[in-house]
Design a protein around this motif. Structure first.
Motif, PDB file in Angstrom:
ATOM      1  N   HIS A 139      -4.262  11.001  -9.800  1.00  0.00           N
ATOM      2  CA  HIS A 139      -3.166  10.025  -9.749  1.00  0.00           C
ATOM      3  C   HIS A 139      -3.393   8.926  -8.705  1.00  0.00           C
ATOM      4  O   HIS A 139      -2.746   7.884  -8.762  1.00  0.00           O
ATOM      5  CB  HIS A 139      -1.826  10.716  -9.490  1.00  0.00           C
ATOM      6  CG  HIS A 139      -1.449  11.676 -10.566  1.00  0.00           C
ATOM      7  ND1 HIS A 139      -1.158  11.287 -11.852  1.00  0.00           N
ATOM      8  CD2 HIS A 139      -1.323  13.021 -10.545  1.00  0.00           C
ATOM      9  CE1 HIS A 139      -0.876  12.343 -12.588  1.00  0.00           C
ATOM     10  NE2 HIS A 139      -0.974  13.413 -11.817  1.00  0.00           N
ATOM     11  N   VAL A 140      -4.298   9.160  -7.769  1.00  0.00           N
ATOM     12  CA  VAL A 140      -4.563   8.132  -6.757  1.00  0.00           C
ATOM     13  C   VAL A 140      -5.683   7.179  -7.177  1.00  0.00           C
ATOM     14  O   VAL A 140      -5.914   6.165  -6.513  1.00  0.00           O
ATOM     15  CB  VAL A 140      -4.902   8.748  -5.377  1.00  0.00           C
ATOM     16  CG1 VAL A 140      -3.746   9.581  -4.852  1.00  0.00           C
ATOM     17  CG2 VAL A 140      -6.186   9.534  -5.407  1.00  0.00           C
ATOM     18  N   GLU A 141      -6.363   7.486  -8.260  1.00  0.00           N
ATOM     19  CA  GLU A 141      -7.498   6.670  -8.717  1.00  0.00           C
ATOM     20  C   GLU A 141      -7.120   5.199  -8.847  1.00  0.00           C
ATOM     21  O   GLU A 141      -6.132   4.849  -9.506  1.00  0.00           O
ATOM     22  CB  GLU A 141      -8.006   7.207 -10.068  1.00  0.00           C
ATOM     23  CG  GLU A 141      -9.102   6.400 -10.702  1.00  0.00           C
ATOM     24  CD  GLU A 141     -10.447   6.540 -10.003  1.00  0.00           C
ATOM     25  OE1 GLU A 141     -11.310   5.712 -10.288  1.00  0.00           O
ATOM     26  OE2 GLU A 141     -10.629   7.458  -9.185  1.00  0.00           O
ATOM     27  N   GLN A 142      -7.894   4.339  -8.183  1.00  0.00           N
ATOM     28  CA  GLN A 142      -7.740   2.883  -8.212  1.00  0.00           C
ATOM     29  C   GLN A 142      -6.379   2.401  -7.694  1.00  0.00           C
ATOM     30  O   GLN A 142      -5.900   1.343  -8.088  1.00  0.00           O
ATOM     31  CB  GLN A 142      -8.006   2.334  -9.614  1.00  0.00           C
ATOM     32  CG  GLN A 142      -9.413   2.566 -10.108  1.00  0.00           C
ATOM     33  CD  GLN A 142     -10.473   1.953  -9.188  1.00  0.00           C
ATOM     34  OE1 GLN A 142     -10.336   0.812  -8.762  1.00  0.00           O
ATOM     35  NE2 GLN A 142     -11.511   2.704  -8.880  1.00  0.00           N
ATOM     36  N   GLN A 143      -5.784   3.165  -6.791  1.00  0.00           N
ATOM     37  CA  GLN A 143      -4.505   2.785  -6.180  1.00  0.00           C
ATOM     38  C   GLN A 143      -4.765   2.162  -4.808  1.00  0.00           C
ATOM     39  O   GLN A 143      -5.686   2.552  -4.098  1.00  0.00           O
ATOM     40  CB  GLN A 143      -3.593   4.008  -6.019  1.00  0.00           C
ATOM     41  CG  GLN A 143      -3.198   4.678  -7.301  1.00  0.00           C
ATOM     42  CD  GLN A 143      -2.321   3.787  -8.165  1.00  0.00           C
ATOM     43  OE1 GLN A 143      -1.382   3.176  -7.682  1.00  0.00           O
ATOM     44  NE2 GLN A 143      -2.656   3.697  -9.441  1.00  0.00           N
ATOM     45  N   ASP A 144      -3.928   1.188  -4.456  1.00  0.00           N
ATOM     46  CA  ASP A 144      -3.957   0.648  -3.095  1.00  0.00           C
ATOM     47  C   ASP A 144      -3.136   1.589  -2.222  1.00  0.00           C
ATOM     48  O   ASP A 144      -1.936   1.782  -2.462  1.00  0.00           O
ATOM     49  CB  ASP A 144      -3.367  -0.763  -3.055  1.00  0.00           C
ATOM     50  CG  ASP A 144      -4.327  -1.797  -3.620  1.00  0.00           C
ATOM     51  OD1 ASP A 144      -5.552  -1.558  -3.595  1.00  0.00           O
ATOM     52  OD2 ASP A 144      -3.862  -2.845  -4.086  1.00  0.00           O
ATOM     53  N   VAL A 145      -3.795   2.210  -1.248  1.00  0.00           N
ATOM     54  CA  VAL A 145      -3.158   3.240  -0.433  1.00  0.00           C
ATOM     55  C   VAL A 145      -3.345   2.947   1.057  1.00  0.00           C
ATOM     56  O   VAL A 145      -4.235   2.183   1.442  1.00  0.00           O
ATOM     57  CB  VAL A 145      -3.716   4.649  -0.745  1.00  0.00           C
ATOM     58  CG1 VAL A 145      -3.500   5.013  -2.199  1.00  0.00           C
ATOM     59  CG2 VAL A 145      -5.191   4.757  -0.389  1.00  0.00           C
TER      60      VAL A 145
ATOM     61  N   ASN B  48      -8.338   0.382  -1.485  1.00  0.00           N
ATOM     62  CA  ASN B  48      -8.273   0.861  -2.855  1.00  0.00           C
ATOM     63  C   ASN B  48      -9.131   2.116  -2.954  1.00  0.00           C
ATOM     64  O   ASN B  48     -10.336   2.071  -2.702  1.00  0.00           O
ATOM     65  CB  ASN B  48      -8.768  -0.225  -3.816  1.00  0.00           C
ATOM     66  CG  ASN B  48      -8.557   0.151  -5.251  1.00  0.00           C
ATOM     67  OD1 ASN B  48      -9.382   0.839  -5.837  1.00  0.00           O
ATOM     68  ND2 ASN B  48      -7.450  -0.292  -5.820  1.00  0.00           N
TER      69      ASN B  48
ATOM     70  N   SER C  64     -10.820   5.490  -4.816  1.00  0.00           N
ATOM     71  CA  SER C  64     -11.349   5.918  -6.104  1.00  0.00           C
ATOM     72  C   SER C  64     -11.967   7.303  -5.963  1.00  0.00           C
ATOM     73  O   SER C  64     -12.381   7.704  -4.872  1.00  0.00           O
ATOM     74  CB  SER C  64     -12.394   4.924  -6.627  1.00  0.00           C
ATOM     75  OG  SER C  64     -13.464   4.816  -5.725  1.00  0.00           O
TER      76      SER C  64
ATOM     77  N   TYR D 176       0.833  -1.200   0.000  1.00  0.00           N
ATOM     78  CA  TYR D 176       0.000   0.000   0.000  1.00  0.00           C
ATOM     79  C   TYR D 176       0.871   1.256   0.000  1.00  0.00           C
ATOM     80  O   TYR D 176       1.759   1.393   0.830  1.00  0.00           O
ATOM     81  CB  TYR D 176      -0.935   0.003   1.207  1.00  0.00           C
ATOM     82  CG  TYR D 176      -1.954  -1.110   1.135  1.00  0.00           C
ATOM     83  CD1 TYR D 176      -3.203  -0.896   0.580  1.00  0.00           C
ATOM     84  CD2 TYR D 176      -1.650  -2.393   1.606  1.00  0.00           C
ATOM     85  CE1 TYR D 176      -4.132  -1.923   0.490  1.00  0.00           C
ATOM     86  CE2 TYR D 176      -2.578  -3.423   1.526  1.00  0.00           C
ATOM     87  CZ  TYR D 176      -3.810  -3.181   0.970  1.00  0.00           C
ATOM     88  OH  TYR D 176      -4.721  -4.196   0.874  1.00  0.00           O
ATOM     89  N   ALA D 177       0.594   2.148  -0.930  1.00  0.00           N
ATOM     90  CA  ALA D 177       1.355   3.399  -1.038  1.00  0.00           C
ATOM     91  C   ALA D 177       0.824   4.406  -0.015  1.00  0.00           C
ATOM     92  O   ALA D 177      -0.387   4.666   0.029  1.00  0.00           O
ATOM     93  CB  ALA D 177       1.217   3.973  -2.440  1.00  0.00           C
TER      94      ALA D 177
END
Length: 158
Positions: free
Chosen positions: A50-56, A120, A122, A25-26
């Motif tokens: 830039h964070v769209e659909q990222q595991d954070v 994740n 969105s 996770y970022a």
């Protein structure tokens, strides 16, 4: 309830939690979610694509809203503030994240107890007065917040 029914549920829930690798996770700071654009004042537009659909993973407070799901369950949000009420200005929508709690993790909206939320994220405009949010997180895990250094604990407050 019968023991033969409970034991599989316990084993299934333990295996689901054990499978999470928190290292993938970022880390995201709240400042990264708020995009400043002097020409456009809409907080639902001023979001970080830039964070769209990222595991954070994000440090936050869990806030319980007055809204309910179709199953009559409370809807929770992540916020930079430990509480949201009509007596104070709520955070801007790009500083609130609606929680989609698919694994049905136990959530507590105890004031002033920060957490790390893993999931994740969105971009998703949720317009609901005080509980408007520009993001939704599909929650994978939630852990108690522990600041490694003073700078990190300050990041939560910003």
């Amino acid at each position: 309830m019968k023991l033969y029914l409970i034991l599989p549920l316990i084993l299934l829930s333990c295996s689901a939690f054990a499978a999470i690798n928190h290292d993938i996770y970022a880390p995201v700071a709240w400042q990264e979610l708020k995009v400043e654009n002097p020409e456009i004042k809409d907080v639902f537009v001023n979001v970080n694509s830039h964070v769209e659909q990222q595991d954070v993973v994000i440090p936050a407070f869990v806030v319980k809203s007055w809204m309910k799901t179709d199953e009559n369950q409370p809807i929770y949000f992540l916020s930079t503030q430990p509480y949201v009420c009509e007596h104070s200005q709520p955070p801007y929508a790009n500083q609130m994240i609606k929680i989609d709690n698919i694994p049905n993790l136990p959530l507590s909206a105890d004031n002033a107890i920060p957490v790390y939320a893993f999931g994740n994220i969105s971009i998703d405009a949720n317009k609901a007065d005080m509980f408007s949010s520009a993001y939704t997180i599909e929650l994978h895990d939630i852990l108690p917040y522990k600041a490694e250094n003073p700078a990190e604990s300050q990041a939560l407050a910003q």
